[in-house]
Design a protein around this motif. Structure first.
Motif, PDB file in Angstrom:
ATOM      1  N   ASN A  53      -2.744 -12.406   3.301  1.00 44.45           N
ATOM      2  CA  ASN A  53      -3.981 -12.308   2.303  1.00 44.45           C
ATOM      3  C   ASN A  53      -5.135 -11.505   3.092  1.00 44.45           C
ATOM      4  O   ASN A  53      -6.141 -11.525   2.264  1.00 44.45           O
ATOM      5  CB  ASN A  53      -4.409 -13.687   2.289  1.00 44.45           C
ATOM      6  N   ARG A  54      -4.805 -11.039   4.332  1.00 40.10           N
ATOM      7  CA  ARG A  54      -5.839 -10.114   4.922  1.00 40.10           C
ATOM      8  C   ARG A  54      -7.104 -10.966   5.305  1.00 40.10           C
ATOM      9  O   ARG A  54      -8.052 -10.422   5.404  1.00 40.10           O
ATOM     10  CB  ARG A  54      -6.199  -9.118   4.140  1.00 40.10           C
ATOM     11  N   ARG A  68       3.338  -2.495  -2.049  1.00 36.72           N
ATOM     12  CA  ARG A  68       2.399  -1.622  -1.558  1.00 36.72           C
ATOM     13  C   ARG A  68       1.797  -2.379  -0.266  1.00 36.72           C
ATOM     14  O   ARG A  68       1.758  -3.400   0.000  1.00 36.72           O
ATOM     15  CB  ARG A  68       0.989  -1.886  -2.592  1.00 36.72           C
ATOM     16  N   PRO A  69       1.381  -1.223   0.779  1.00 39.83           N
ATOM     17  CA  PRO A  69       0.650  -1.935   1.935  1.00 39.83           C
ATOM     18  C   PRO A  69      -0.596  -2.671   1.593  1.00 39.83           C
ATOM     19  O   PRO A  69      -1.329  -2.372   0.582  1.00 39.83           O
ATOM     20  CB  PRO A  69       0.171  -0.517   2.752  1.00 39.83           C
ATOM     21  N   ALA A  76      -9.259  -3.607  -4.439  1.00 40.83           N
ATOM     22  CA  ALA A  76      -7.818  -3.577  -4.375  1.00 40.83           C
ATOM     23  C   ALA A  76      -7.508  -4.922  -3.362  1.00 40.83           C
ATOM     24  O   ALA A  76      -6.500  -5.583  -3.530  1.00 40.83           O
ATOM     25  CB  ALA A  76      -7.244  -2.479  -3.668  1.00 40.83           C
ATOM     26  N   LEU A  77      -8.347  -5.227  -2.424  1.00 44.22           N
ATOM     27  CA  LEU A  77      -8.211  -6.414  -1.796  1.00 44.22           C
ATOM     28  C   LEU A  77      -8.415  -7.713  -2.485  1.00 44.22           C
ATOM     29  O   LEU A  77      -7.661  -8.865  -2.265  1.00 44.22           O
ATOM     30  CB  LEU A  77      -9.028  -6.403  -0.407  1.00 44.22           C
ATOM     31  N   SER A  82      -6.038 -12.423  -5.285  1.00 46.47           N
ATOM     32  CA  SER A  82      -6.120 -13.309  -6.417  1.00 46.47           C
ATOM     33  C   SER A  82      -4.402 -13.227  -6.799  1.00 46.47           C
ATOM     34  O   SER A  82      -4.051 -14.100  -7.699  1.00 46.47           O
ATOM     35  CB  SER A  82      -6.912 -12.637  -7.744  1.00 46.47           C
ATOM     36  N   GLU A  83      -3.450 -12.393  -6.305  1.00 43.10           N
ATOM     37  CA  GLU A  83      -2.368 -12.372  -6.783  1.00 43.10           C
ATOM     38  C   GLU A  83      -1.400 -13.270  -5.719  1.00 43.10           C
ATOM     39  O   GLU A  83      -0.300 -13.482  -5.725  1.00 43.10           O
ATOM     40  CB  GLU A  83      -1.505 -10.739  -6.505  1.00 43.10           C
TER      41      GLU A  83
END
Ligand code: ADP
Ligand code: MG
Length: 245
Positions: A53-54, A68-69, A76-77, A82-83
């Motif tokens: 989730n970074r 995707r990275p 985008a983050l 949310s995904e």
């Protein structure tokens, strides 16, 4: 039923100061797959969940989600987060909002979806986790098991592509563990992609497609549950299982 890779960690390394907490970790989770992560406390089970989730940066290696990275920042983050739904040990519900409001908040505030549409979906999800009749209560009026089921409904309300669970039943009184695991088992059967860090070996045996064993920051072994529990290969896994089973 599993498909192509949804989450891929390749050669991931992470240090906290001098502590090498993830050491060349490779892990791939297919769409629709249920991966249960087990291992001793401090072995590095939570850190990958947070990294996906970074919430936690990694020092080297790559993580890709849905081809995707991981995006570093910005919209985008926010979309990535949310995904990827997360359910933690502590439910973190908003105390001053009702159960229904808690479940509706993300889609309405973050996704700017229409409240009327979100309300129907949220009620459907509360139905699904067996607490629609508590929709207008506040978190403190619910048991721990009920609150954790609300937290699962809240994560599902964002219609995530994957759900990560980090010891979702560890803070619960024993009699409430089963009701939360039942909801998770039902999601697993419905094809949700799940990564579950847990000490519940019954869940690992019955709901996992694959068990991943971590120790000292390394992914030591992984196998289908029948094979892992009947025939663990590493000494560390044998030792771990002998202590908990
Ligand atoms: P687990 O979930 O298996 O208990 P974690 O992934 O939480 O393990 O942590 C792995 C290691 O990293 C542990 O030794 C832990 O103490 C350490 N650690 C985790 N978070 C931090 C942090 N924010 N700062 C320093 N050390 C940390
Ligand atoms: Mg942990």
């Amino acid at each position: 039923m599993t498909g192509e890779a949804l989450i891929v960690l390749e050669n991931v390394n992470k240090w906290f100061g001098p502590l090498h907490v993830l050491q060349d970790v490779d892990l791939s989770v297919a769409r629709g797959e249920v991966v249960v992560v087990i291992g001793p406390s401090g072995s590095g089970k939570s850190t990958p969940c947070r990294a996906i989730n970074r919430l936690e940066p990694i020092d080297s290696g790559t993580i890709t989600f849905d081809g995707r990275p991981l995006p570093a920042e910005g919209r985008a983050l926010a979309r990535l987060r949310s995904e990827v739904g997360m359910v933690f040990q502590s439910f973190n519900l908003f105390a001053h909002k009702t159960i229904l409001q808690n479940v509706m908040l993300g889609p309405v505030k973050v996704r700017k979806e229409k409240p009327a549409v979100v309300r129907d979906r949220a009620m459907g999800l509360l139905e699904r986790v067996g607490i629609a009749n508590q929709a207008d209560k506040y978190p403190a009026q619910l048991s721990g098991g009920q609150q954790q089921r609300v937290a699962i409904a809240r994560a599902l309300a964002m219609q995530p592509k994957a759900l990560l669970f980090d010891e979702p039943t560890s803070a619960l009184d024993p009699e409430m563990v089963g009701e939360v695991l039942d909801v998770m088992t039902s999601l697993a059967r419905d094809g949700m992609t799940m990564v579950v860090v847990t000490h519940e070996m019954g869940f690992a045996r019955h709901a996992a497609d694959r068990v991943v064993f971590m120790a000292d920051g390394q992914l030591v072994e992984q196998a289908v549950p029948e094979e892992f529990f009947a025939n663990p290969r590493s000494d560390r896994a044998k030792d771990f299982l002998s202590k908990i089973l």
